[in-house]
Design a protein around this motif. Structure first.
Motif, PDB file in Angstrom:
ATOM      1  N   TYR A   2       0.824  -1.192   0.000  1.00 45.05           N
ATOM      2  CA  TYR A   2       0.000   0.000   0.000  1.00 45.05           C
ATOM      3  C   TYR A   2       0.869   1.257   0.000  1.00 45.05           C
ATOM      4  CZ  TYR A   2      -3.961  -3.029   1.116  1.00 45.05           C
ATOM      5  OH  TYR A   2      -4.921  -3.990   1.080  1.00 45.05           O
ATOM      6  N   LYS A   3       0.369   2.327  -0.637  1.00 42.75           N
ATOM      7  CA  LYS A   3       1.139   3.560  -0.776  1.00 42.75           C
ATOM      8  C   LYS A   3       1.506   4.140   0.581  1.00 42.75           C
ATOM      9  CE  LYS A   3       2.934   6.942  -3.184  1.00 42.75           C
ATOM     10  NZ  LYS A   3       4.111   6.736  -4.062  1.00 42.75           N
ATOM     11  N   TYR A  36       4.968  13.136  -2.242  1.00 40.68           N
ATOM     12  CA  TYR A  36       4.566  11.781  -2.590  1.00 40.68           C
ATOM     13  C   TYR A  36       3.323  11.735  -3.480  1.00 40.68           C
ATOM     14  CZ  TYR A  36       7.868  10.428   1.054  1.00 40.68           C
ATOM     15  OH  TYR A  36       9.004  10.263   1.820  1.00 40.68           O
ATOM     16  N   ASP A  37       2.759  12.912  -3.760  1.00 45.33           N
ATOM     17  CA  ASP A  37       1.583  13.021  -4.636  1.00 45.33           C
ATOM     18  C   ASP A  37       0.438  12.146  -4.136  1.00 45.33           C
ATOM     19  OD1 ASP A  37       0.035  13.894  -6.758  1.00 45.33           O
ATOM     20  OD2 ASP A  37       0.783  12.370  -8.157  1.00 45.33           O
ATOM     21  N   VAL A  38       0.065  12.362  -2.871  1.00 43.37           N
ATOM     22  CA  VAL A  38      -1.005  11.588  -2.260  1.00 43.37           C
ATOM     23  C   VAL A  38      -1.970  12.528  -1.529  1.00 43.37           C
ATOM     24  CG1 VAL A  38       0.367   9.498  -1.963  1.00 43.37           C
ATOM     25  CG2 VAL A  38       0.372  11.243  -0.163  1.00 43.37           C
ATOM     26  N   SER A  39      -3.112  11.980  -1.150  1.00 45.49           N
ATOM     27  CA  SER A  39      -4.097  12.742  -0.392  1.00 45.49           C
ATOM     28  C   SER A  39      -3.681  12.851   1.069  1.00 45.49           C
ATOM     29  CB  SER A  39      -5.465  12.071  -0.485  1.00 45.49           C
ATOM     30  OG  SER A  39      -5.447  10.827   0.190  1.00 45.49           O
ATOM     31  N   ARG A  40      -4.319  13.772   1.773  1.00 49.04           N
ATOM     32  CA  ARG A  40      -4.043  13.925   3.207  1.00 49.04           C
ATOM     33  C   ARG A  40      -4.433  12.650   3.978  1.00 49.04           C
ATOM     34  NH1 ARG A  40      -3.775  19.018   5.530  1.00 49.04           N
ATOM     35  NH2 ARG A  40      -2.653  20.449   4.157  1.00 49.04           N
ATOM     36  N   ILE A  41      -5.477  11.964   3.531  1.00 46.74           N
ATOM     37  CA  ILE A  41      -5.927  10.750   4.213  1.00 46.74           C
ATOM     38  C   ILE A  41      -4.848   9.674   4.158  1.00 46.74           C
ATOM     39  CG2 ILE A  41      -7.591   8.860   4.170  1.00 46.74           C
ATOM     40  CD1 ILE A  41      -9.668  10.844   3.144  1.00 46.74           C
ATOM     41  N   THR A  42      -4.263   9.485   2.959  1.00 45.61           N
ATOM     42  CA  THR A  42      -3.186   8.499   2.804  1.00 45.61           C
ATOM     43  C   THR A  42      -1.983   8.883   3.643  1.00 45.61           C
ATOM     44  OG1 THR A  42      -3.892   7.952   0.557  1.00 45.61           O
ATOM     45  CG2 THR A  42      -1.622   7.407   1.144  1.00 45.61           C
ATOM     46  N   LEU A  43      -1.637  10.165   3.632  1.00 45.44           N
ATOM     47  CA  LEU A  43      -0.484  10.642   4.388  1.00 45.44           C
ATOM     48  C   LEU A  43      -0.694  10.436   5.885  1.00 45.44           C
ATOM     49  CD1 LEU A  43       2.247  12.044   4.471  1.00 45.44           C
ATOM     50  CD2 LEU A  43       1.032  14.233   4.509  1.00 45.44           C
ATOM     51  N   LYS A  44      -1.893  10.710   6.373  1.00 44.69           N
ATOM     52  CA  LYS A  44      -2.155  10.576   7.808  1.00 44.69           C
ATOM     53  C   LYS A  44      -2.025   9.125   8.263  1.00 44.69           C
ATOM     54  CE  LYS A  44      -4.993  14.698   8.511  1.00 44.69           C
ATOM     55  NZ  LYS A  44      -6.329  15.238   8.837  1.00 44.69           N
ATOM     56  N   GLY A 207      16.442  -9.110   2.074  1.00 44.88           N
ATOM     57  CA  GLY A 207      15.960  -7.750   1.867  1.00 44.88           C
ATOM     58  C   GLY A 207      14.862  -7.704   0.816  1.00 44.88           C
ATOM     59  N   TYR A 208      13.852  -6.855   1.047  1.00 41.70           N
ATOM     60  CA  TYR A 208      12.705  -6.729   0.151  1.00 41.70           C
ATOM     61  C   TYR A 208      12.585  -5.285  -0.328  1.00 41.70           C
ATOM     62  CZ  TYR A 208      11.398 -11.188   2.271  1.00 41.70           C
ATOM     63  OH  TYR A 208      11.394 -12.480   2.726  1.00 41.70           O
ATOM     64  N   ASP A 209      12.205  -5.114  -1.600  1.00 43.89           N
ATOM     65  CA  ASP A 209      12.042  -3.766  -2.136  1.00 43.89           C
ATOM     66  C   ASP A 209      10.632  -3.254  -1.893  1.00 43.89           C
ATOM     67  OD1 ASP A 209      10.365  -4.952  -4.005  1.00 43.89           O
ATOM     68  OD2 ASP A 209      11.721  -4.690  -5.699  1.00 43.89           O
ATOM     69  N   GLN A 210      10.316  -2.076  -2.456  1.00 45.51           N
ATOM     70  CA  GLN A 210       9.039  -1.427  -2.192  1.00 45.51           C
ATOM     71  C   GLN A 210       7.855  -2.178  -2.801  1.00 45.51           C
ATOM     72  OE1 GLN A 210      11.568  -0.359  -4.003  1.00 45.51           O
ATOM     73  NE2 GLN A 210      10.995   1.169  -5.551  1.00 45.51           N
ATOM     74  N   LYS A 211       8.124  -3.147  -3.677  1.00 44.73           N
ATOM     75  CA  LYS A 211       7.059  -3.965  -4.250  1.00 44.73           C
ATOM     76  C   LYS A 211       6.955  -5.327  -3.569  1.00 44.73           C
ATOM     77  CE  LYS A 211       7.255  -1.802  -8.820  1.00 44.73           C
ATOM     78  NZ  LYS A 211       7.447  -2.033 -10.284  1.00 44.73           N
TER      79      LYS A 211
END
Length: 238
Positions: A2-3, A36-44, A207-211
């Protein structure tokens, strides 16, 4: 992944590597939402995870602050809860690498399992000694899929993670670490300038990447009386 968890991992890394300094104001929500080009909800959601871990806290009318460190003299400590390398944990010190072995080959069964590879997927294998301020720091034995990015001996002289971040847009976001004590074999003792069977601390890591892809299987060996590690534990408030 998830972002919001990607954002959480990214900000956490920047806090623990002192990009955002302990005891100072965290950048504003407007800054992060634009970055990060996201909404405030995602950021919170991301900030809530950081707050639950005790890494940040809010002051009404003042802003969000980075938690002061428990111990100020942490330059010699490697954080066990942060899956990054020596370059990040000791960024203000002189770090050099001696390359002992570098080649490409097919993976073993253990490597296939840990890196989710087929038996025909080639991997890089390298062994290097890391020197910190001219002193032996660690012996690293690392295996990475060739498909991740082209790697050369010149790249291994510096930070592999930095190179992968710039060239492959790959970030080490998560890791599974197993920490245990062992005795140095002939290879490890010769590489670190210690006696055979001397005590060493071993960190085995996937180690794991962002995906969520496994891209590194490694074992790092540290001289027992010259290395210290830290793990801050923060209980979630009810």
């Amino acid at each position: 992944m998830y972002k919001y968890r990607e954002i959480y991992s990214d900000i956490k890394r920047d806090i623990l590597t002192n990009h955002y300094r302990a005891g100072t104001l965290l950048p504003t929500q407007e800054f992060f939402a634009e970055k990060y080009d996201v909404s405030r909800i995602t950021l919170k959601k991301a900030l809530s995870l950081l707050e639950n871990e005790g890494l940040i806290f809010s002051k009404q009318g003042s802003g969000t602050y980075i938690r002061p460190t428990i111990e100020n003299n942490t330059s010699e400590l490697l954080p066990l809860d942060l899956p990054v390398g020596v370059t990040y944990s000791h960024r203000d010190q002189e770090i050099k690498s001696n390359i002992l072995f570098f080649d490409a080959r097919l993976p073993t069964e253990e490597e296939q399992q840990n890196l989710s590879l087929n038996k025909t997927d080639p991997v890089y294998e390298f062994k290097r000694v890391r020197l910190l301020n001219g002193q032996y720091y660690s012996f690293e034995h690392v295996v990475m899929p060739v498909a991740i990015a082209p790697i050369t001996e010149e790249i291994l002289q510096g930070s592999v993670y930095d190179y992968l971040g710039h060239e492959a847009k790959l970030q080490l976001v998560d890791a599974r670490r197993i920490v245990y004590a062992d005795q140095a074999n002939e290879e490890v003792s010769a590489s670190l300038g210690i006696k055979k069977n001397d005590a060493v601390l071993v960190i085995e890591q996937i180690g794991y990447d962002q995906k969520g892809r496994a891209f590194e299987f490694s074992k790092s060996y540290f001289i027992s009386n010259q290395s210290k590690f830290v793990l801050d534990v923060h209980l979630k408030k009810l």
